[in-house]
Design an enzyme around this catalytic site. Structure first.
Site, PDB file in Angstrom:
ATOM      1  N   GLU A 190     -24.528 -77.935  -2.376  1.00  0.00           N
ATOM      2  CA  GLU A 190     -25.095 -78.095  -3.714  1.00  0.00           C
ATOM      3  C   GLU A 190     -26.564 -78.523  -3.704  1.00  0.00           C
ATOM      4  OE1 GLU A 190     -22.644 -80.645  -6.103  1.00  0.00           O
ATOM      5  OE2 GLU A 190     -20.828 -79.497  -5.725  1.00  0.00           O
ATOM      6  N   GLU A 235     -15.135 -76.007  -3.608  1.00  0.00           N
ATOM      7  CA  GLU A 235     -14.737 -77.198  -4.374  1.00  0.00           C
ATOM      8  C   GLU A 235     -14.302 -76.767  -5.757  1.00  0.00           C
ATOM      9  OE1 GLU A 235     -17.543 -80.437  -4.890  1.00  0.00           O
ATOM     10  OE2 GLU A 235     -18.139 -80.324  -2.795  1.00  0.00           O
TER      11      GLU A 235
END
Ligand code: IFM
Length: 419
Positions: A154, A336
């Protein structure tokens, strides 16, 4: 083989911040964490890693996504490897393999060595080279055993929360001046891909936190704002990796990506084996209300909310994966997906996961894996221990682990799903 897994990250679970030669990271001393919580102990997984492997085996997953703490491998962010750090992750990897679980290793999940931050951190181009050195050390020991390598986790969140708004470490509120941190992370990704390949790593991904962007209305103004936001949140981190170019940033008053130099895009665009997708919710965007940014976050309305206040929109995952397939045509791994809810009898989590797994498997895309965030309740960054994302409850006083209803449900779901 479709990968069914659960995910964690080093700083969120390990504790033992001063053990076996680990150096300080930017998160160790980051101040603005709710109620002053710290990760000094967290889930104590640095000591209890064998318990975690047993939980994974009991869950019936065939993959585990975890991250390596750079500060355990290079306490000062440079120089030779700290053998004890590598030994720790080698034990974990070998235990996973012995349990029939594929290790999916993330190299950078936000815990930059403080020594590198003191020299400018990701705003300094040199950090990209240090990251490749670190990748080389980890892969030198583990390339023959790790099934899936993930360079960055991320970079959008690390850039915007950490460097743009200052609500995550390293706590810099630079707004658009944060963008060199994005470019240098991506450059580090590209350089690390070279280091991983040189060591023999086979399957290499980058993991981005992605969000379908919905214009708040069909007006030209709202659609232009949504396009600008999509460039910042999604395309800035995907396009250079898979298309060899940055999106147009003129809506931000920029004629090029800050920090970009000749040759960088060729490095960042080194071929990789797929995209890791972290999905939590869509974003709804309207025309700007202030001159600073070319968009306004209008908030997604009309959906249930998790305990964190995030909207529950399983269809957003189907839309996202289908769109990524159309734009990039690469294998996708949901690295995720999950939700924060309280309680052991967590039927809200079961409903959330069920809807999202169905959406992922129905997407018109080459989806090769699905990892729940998270195996364990853990240190949720600026929220401390207030948000519980785990399939397994953790008592942060004693470290005791108790599987929730969702743990048993996920095991059944894996067994009963044809992939
Ligand atoms: O806990 C985080 C994780 O570290 C990165 N992705 C989102 C999760 C939930 O906020």
């Amino acid at each position: 083989m479709f990968l069914w897994g659960a995910a964690t990250a080093a700083f969120q679970i390990e504790g033992a911040l001063s053990e076996d030669g680990r150096g300080p990271s930017i998160w160790d001393s980051f101040g603005p964490v709710r109620d002053g919580h710290t990760a000094e102990v967290a889930c104590d997984s640095y000591h209890r890693w064998a318990d975690d492997v047993a939980l994974l085996a009991g869950l019936g997953v065939n993959a585990y996504r975890f991250s390596v703490a750079w500060t355990r491998i290079q306490p000062e962010g440079a120089g030779p490897a700290n053998a004890k750090g590598l030994d720790h992750y080698e034990l974990l990897v070998d235990a996973l393999l012995a349990a029939g679980i594929t290790p999916a290793l993330t190299l950078f999940h936000w815990d930059l060595p403080q020594a590198l931050q003191d020299r400018g951190g990701w705003l300094d181009r040199e950090t990209a080279h240090r990251f490749a050195d670190y990748a080389s050390l980890v892969a030198g020991r583990l390339a023959d055993r790790v099934g899936l390598w993930i360079t960055l986790n991320e970079p959008f969140v690390h850039t915007v929360f950490g460097h743009g708004l200052g609500v995550h470490a390293p706590g810099q509120a630079l707004f658009l001046d944060a963008l060199p941190a994005a470019h240098h992370q991506l450059l580090g990704h590209g350089l690390a891909v070279g280091a991983l390949r040189a060591a023999g790593a086979e399957t290499v991904l980058i993991t981005n936190n992605l969000s379908p962007v919905w214009p708040a209305s069909p007006s030209a103004e709202d659609r232009a704002a949504a396009d600008a936001y999509d460039a910042l949140h999604n395309r800035m981190f995907n396009d250079p990796v898979f298309l060899g170019t940055y999106p147009d940033l003129t809506a931000f008053g920029l004629d090029a990506m800050p920090g970009l130099r000749d040759g960088d895009l060729a490095v960042i665009g080194a071929p990789i084996d797929g995209l890791g997708v972290n999905y939590y919710n869509p974003t709804r965007i309207s025309a700007p209300e202030s001159p600073e940014l070319p968009f306004t976050d209008a908030g997604v309305e009309g959906y249930p909310l998790t305990a964190f206040g995030w909207p529950v929109v399983p269809d957003g995952l189907r839309e996202l994966l289908t769109g990524l397939h159309e734009r990039y045509g690469v294998p996708l791994y949901v690295t995720e997906n999950g939700c924060s809810y309280e309680g052991l009898d967590d039927h809200d989590r079961i409903a959330y996961l069920d809807g999202h797994i169905t959406a992922a498997l129905e997407a018109r895309a080459d989806v090769r894996g699905y990892f729940v965030w998270s195996l364990l309740d853990n240190f949720e960054w600026a929220e401390g221990y207030h948000q519980r994302f785990g399939l397994v409850h953790v008592d942060f006083e004693t470290g005791a682990r108790t599987p929730k209803a969702s743990y048993r449900w996920f095991r059944e779901r894996i067994q009963s799903t044809d992939t």
